[in-house]
Design an enzyme around this catalytic site. Structure first.
Site, PDB file in Angstrom:
ATOM      1  N   ASN A 196       1.570   7.511   2.884  1.00 26.12           N
ATOM      2  CA  ASN A 196       2.224   6.423   3.739  1.00 26.12           C
ATOM      3  C   ASN A 196       3.791   6.961   4.093  1.00 26.12           C
ATOM      4  O   ASN A 196       4.558   6.149   4.503  1.00 26.12           O
ATOM      5  CB  ASN A 196       2.325   5.140   3.528  1.00 26.12           C
ATOM      6  CG  ASN A 196       1.040   4.674   3.835  1.00 26.12           C
ATOM      7  OD1 ASN A 196       0.026   5.249   4.450  1.00 26.12           O
ATOM      8  ND2 ASN A 196       0.571   3.497   2.870  1.00 26.12           N
ATOM      9  N   THR A 236      -4.491   1.448  -2.885  1.00 30.59           N
ATOM     10  CA  THR A 236      -5.333   2.548  -3.309  1.00 30.59           C
ATOM     11  C   THR A 236      -5.146   2.365  -4.651  1.00 30.59           C
ATOM     12  O   THR A 236      -4.054   2.312  -5.584  1.00 30.59           O
ATOM     13  CB  THR A 236      -4.518   3.920  -2.837  1.00 30.59           C
ATOM     14  OG1 THR A 236      -4.237   3.652  -1.550  1.00 30.59           O
ATOM     15  CG2 THR A 236      -5.146   4.960  -3.182  1.00 30.59           C
ATOM     16  N   ASP A 275       2.735   2.617   8.125  1.00 33.92           N
ATOM     17  CA  ASP A 275       1.338   2.241   7.820  1.00 33.92           C
ATOM     18  C   ASP A 275       1.506   0.747   7.017  1.00 33.92           C
ATOM     19  O   ASP A 275       1.331   0.587   6.052  1.00 33.92           O
ATOM     20  CB  ASP A 275       0.562   2.773   7.095  1.00 33.92           C
ATOM     21  CG  ASP A 275      -0.963   2.597   7.423  1.00 33.92           C
ATOM     22  OD1 ASP A 275      -1.233   1.537   8.159  1.00 33.92           O
ATOM     23  OD2 ASP A 275      -1.904   3.256   7.167  1.00 33.92           O
ATOM     24  N   LYS A 286       2.065   4.708  -1.073  1.00 33.07           N
ATOM     25  CA  LYS A 286       1.551   5.829  -1.785  1.00 33.07           C
ATOM     26  C   LYS A 286       2.221   6.964  -1.027  1.00 33.07           C
ATOM     27  O   LYS A 286       2.496   6.922   0.223  1.00 33.07           O
ATOM     28  CB  LYS A 286      -0.120   5.742  -1.670  1.00 33.07           C
ATOM     29  CG  LYS A 286      -0.648   5.508  -0.384  1.00 33.07           C
ATOM     30  CD  LYS A 286      -1.938   5.155  -0.140  1.00 33.07           C
ATOM     31  CE  LYS A 286      -2.514   4.840   1.118  1.00 33.07           C
ATOM     32  NZ  LYS A 286      -3.814   4.816   1.260  1.00 33.07           N
ATOM     33  N   ASP A 339       0.747  -1.260  -0.103  1.00 32.38           N
ATOM     34  CA  ASP A 339      -0.014   0.148   0.063  1.00 32.38           C
ATOM     35  C   ASP A 339       0.851   1.397  -0.024  1.00 32.38           C
ATOM     36  O   ASP A 339       0.591   2.219   0.621  1.00 32.38           O
ATOM     37  CB  ASP A 339      -0.928   0.199   1.384  1.00 32.38           C
ATOM     38  CG  ASP A 339      -1.961   0.786   0.993  1.00 32.38           C
ATOM     39  OD1 ASP A 339      -2.475   1.383  -0.045  1.00 32.38           O
ATOM     40  OD2 ASP A 339      -2.349   1.600   2.359  1.00 32.38           O
TER      41      ASP A 339
END
Ligand code: ADE
Length: 318
Positions: A161, A196, A174, A158, A156
């Site tokens: 984060n 995402t 995260d 992005k 994840d």
């Protein structure tokens, strides 16, 4: 166990097998040995607050997760995984997990405080120079490569984060959606759909099994593009159209992009995971290499600051 002369810390209480009384939480910004500060952000599983250790003055971030939400979502295993993953990660560009505290209803993750906040906030003001893009990309790849070498995939990645510390260096946070290799199916591929949309690799959209390392490399490619351009390579107000663009993998670099960076982006955003560049190959890339020094991971040590060093993640929730 509790020393009456000082305010008992939450970990003391937890170690003593006790519970935090409501009086300690209601109408007070004191949370055990921590003084709670402002809300820093909302993650997928809960809110993150700034806090300060009353005794040492150390700044921390506390991520609050509701046990009920975890139970309802059938996420017990998921959160246990997040804990076991974060315990294993010690790297200068990865947010550290200091300790875990718990009440009847909530779990509190005491995290390293990244003073600079979200990198995303800086990015939304424009774009980075090629040198700054490279610097943050190098730090990102160093952190991601370290995770991969330990069988941990973020899945994840992005800008949201990515945090900054007091030296404006990158800290990845995260790991709520990450998976470890021991959760991988017998065919060696991960199967859950998560992440995402804008940063998701095409093979995930195709609902094929996927390789955690390959999808992280794709996300790093999107992140690098955004650093340099200030906007997403594949974007549309219509989600289906955006997916189609990701699937096709056609993107155009802004005119200020150097040929070397363009070449690397093309290798990162290769829709075929088999031919897509690997972390090792990225580290050999001439654009990437400029000024790169492999950072030494923090000296690894056993955690002693838990809610008792014998903290057993199997003992919660409930
Ligand atoms: N926002 C979310 N997590 C954070 C952290 N560890 N430090 C600072 N801001 C944050």
């Amino acid at each position: 166990i509790l020393d009456n002369s000082s305010y008992p810390s939450l970990s003391d209480v937890a170690a003593a097998g006790g519970e935090i009384t409501p009086a300690e939480l209601v109408n007070s910004n004191l949370f055990g040995k921590y003084e709670l500060g402002k809300l820093l952000g909302c993650g997928a599983f809960g809110k993150v607050y700034h806090a300060r250790d009353i005794n040492t003055g150390q700044n921390v971030a506390i991520k609050v997760v509701s046990k009920q939400r975890i139970l309802k979502g059938g996420l017990t295993a998921h959160v246990k995984r997040e804990i076991s993953i974060m315990r294993r990660l010690h790297h200068p560009h990865i947010v550290r997990l200091y300790e875990i505290l718990a009440t009847k209803t909530k779990i509190y993750f005491v995290l390293e405080f990244a003073k600079g906040g979200e990198l995303f906030a800086k990015l939304s003001k424009g774009r980075f120079s090629e040198d700054l893009s490279r610097r943050y990309f190098q730090q990102l790849i160093s952190a991601v490569g370290y995770c991969h070498s330990r069988g941990v995939y973020h899945r994840d990645l992005k800008p949201e984060n990515l945090l900054l510390d007091e030296n404006w260096d990158l800290k990845v946070t995260d790991f709520g959606l990450s998976a470890v290799t021991d959760q991988i199916r017998p065919d060696g591929l991960l199967h859950t759909l998560c992440g995402t949309p804008a940063y998701v690799a095409p093979e995930i959209l195709a609902k094929k099994g996927y390789d955690g390392a390959k999808v992280d490399v794709w996300s790093c490619g999107i992140i690098l593009f955004v650093f340099n351009a200030g906007y997403l390579p594949f974007n549309d107000t219509n989600l289906m159209t955006m997916y189609r663009k990701i699937y096709k993998g056609e993107f155009r670099c802004p005119k200020w992009t150097s040929p070397q960076l363009k070449r690397l982006l093309t290798r990162l955003l290769d829709t075929n995971p088999v031919t897509r560049i690997t972390i090792e190959e990225i580290k050999d890339d001439p654009w990437f290499q400029k000024g790169y020094q492999e950072v030494k991971p923090d000296h690894e040590f056993e955690f002693k600051s838990w809610s008792g060093s014998d903290f057993d993640p199997d003992s919660f929730p409930g």
